[in-house]
Design an enzyme around this catalytic site. Sequence first.
Site, PDB file in Angstrom:
ATOM      1  N   SER A  52     -25.171  -0.478   0.660  1.00  0.00           N
ATOM      2  CA  SER A  52     -23.827  -0.446   0.085  1.00  0.00           C
ATOM      3  C   SER A  52     -23.612   0.897  -0.597  1.00  0.00           C
ATOM      4  O   SER A  52     -24.406   1.290  -1.459  1.00  0.00           O
ATOM      5  CB  SER A  52     -23.652  -1.575  -0.934  1.00  0.00           C
ATOM      6  OG  SER A  52     -23.774  -2.838  -0.313  1.00  0.00           O
ATOM      7  N   GLY A  94     -20.628   1.649  -2.198  1.00  0.00           N
ATOM      8  CA  GLY A  94     -19.459   1.499  -3.055  1.00  0.00           C
ATOM      9  C   GLY A  94     -18.175   1.795  -2.314  1.00  0.00           C
ATOM     10  O   GLY A  94     -17.941   1.292  -1.210  1.00  0.00           O
ATOM     11  N   ALA A  95     -17.347   2.651  -2.890  1.00  0.00           N
ATOM     12  CA  ALA A  95     -16.066   2.997  -2.284  1.00  0.00           C
ATOM     13  C   ALA A  95     -16.231   3.744  -0.966  1.00  0.00           C
ATOM     14  O   ALA A  95     -15.265   3.865  -0.198  1.00  0.00           O
ATOM     15  CB  ALA A  95     -15.247   3.849  -3.260  1.00  0.00           C
ATOM     16  N   GLY A 125     -18.108   2.789   1.557  1.00  0.00           N
ATOM     17  CA  GLY A 125     -18.413   1.902   2.665  1.00  0.00           C
ATOM     18  C   GLY A 125     -19.850   1.425   2.689  1.00  0.00           C
ATOM     19  O   GLY A 125     -20.547   1.396   1.669  1.00  0.00           O
ATOM     20  N   GLY A 142     -21.463  -6.849  -3.668  1.00  0.00           N
ATOM     21  CA  GLY A 142     -22.605  -6.595  -2.797  1.00  0.00           C
ATOM     22  C   GLY A 142     -23.248  -7.881  -2.317  1.00  0.00           C
ATOM     23  O   GLY A 142     -23.710  -7.971  -1.172  1.00  0.00           O
ATOM     24  N   ASP A 143     -23.271  -8.891  -3.183  1.00  0.00           N
ATOM     25  CA  ASP A 143     -23.827 -10.187  -2.798  1.00  0.00           C
ATOM     26  C   ASP A 143     -22.948 -10.863  -1.747  1.00  0.00           C
ATOM     27  O   ASP A 143     -23.449 -11.489  -0.815  1.00  0.00           O
ATOM     28  CB  ASP A 143     -23.956 -11.084  -4.029  1.00  0.00           C
ATOM     29  CG  ASP A 143     -24.666 -10.385  -5.167  1.00  0.00           C
ATOM     30  OD1 ASP A 143     -25.644  -9.651  -4.907  1.00  0.00           O
ATOM     31  OD2 ASP A 143     -24.238 -10.545  -6.328  1.00  0.00           O
TER      32      ASP A 143
END
Length: 315
Positions: free
Chosen positions: A220, A222-223, A225, A251-252
């Site tokens: 992951s 974040g912003a 992708g 994320g989960d």
Amino acid sequence: MIVTVTPNPSLDRTYEVPSLERGGVIRATGERMDPGGKGVNVSRAVAAAGRRTVAVLPLGGAPGALVADLLHAQGIEVAPVPVAGATRSNIALAEADGVLTKINAPGPELSAKEQESLLETVRRRSHGADWIACCGSLPRGLAPSWYADLVARAHATGVRIALDTSGPALLEALREGPDVVKPNAEELAGAVGRPLVTVGDAVKAAEELRGLGARTVLASLGADGQLLVGGDGVWYGSARVDAVRSNVGAGDSSLSGFLIAGGTGPEALALAVAHGAAAVQLPGSVMPTPADLDPAAVSVTADVPVDRPLTEPVS
């Protein structure tokens, strides 16, 4: 069916506030109380998608009983492991501009007997499971090698295992070859011991984790992708997000989407990205239902933008 393991669960209270003012009195505009912990969130997301899940977790005291009640209310099978210490309570402050401040308690210390009981409960409840998802930090009392032991035991029974943790616990577990690991950019940087400035840096770090034993890496960013790095290729996924409300559990939620879709290939990455994008647009740690997903907003490509700078580079 997906079994989740959360060694250090929590009772999470989220307050929506206009902004933080140190030393002042802040009036919340909204509040939620949810069962917490990364594995718990995966179970919640799987249940919200209409799939069966069993949540294995140590629970103690009044907070632990409330966590079990909240999970049952969401249709989640709970396999509790009674412990002497009280389950921790966490607080999250979500500001109107999307900034989140979290206060996480340490949680109870598990005895040797409680640790073995947790492993045995996972073994007993994982018969017939498609995946075991082991997520989050280890509580006091558990050695960094505990996840490695769990991965080895899962593979001995023929069950695939996904791991979402960091630091020494992640590095120890890699030698047992977890089927999927799901680090974020900060955890990736920590695992390889160097900064990540571009998407290409993240790809190289993920490939290093594969070299250390991980079969597939779902990262992951974040912003920026998500990345999927496996033996059959590298893919990059992103999604349009209209407004970020809370990134708790995003994320989960992504991991749950990935596992629901089979846990391999670009189709699974697409569902992971869709789940993560939907989660950040919901309040607190609310998990998305199928109605919240927007597959049309998701893009997955093998043409990875390796030169793209990360919005939040990790030093």
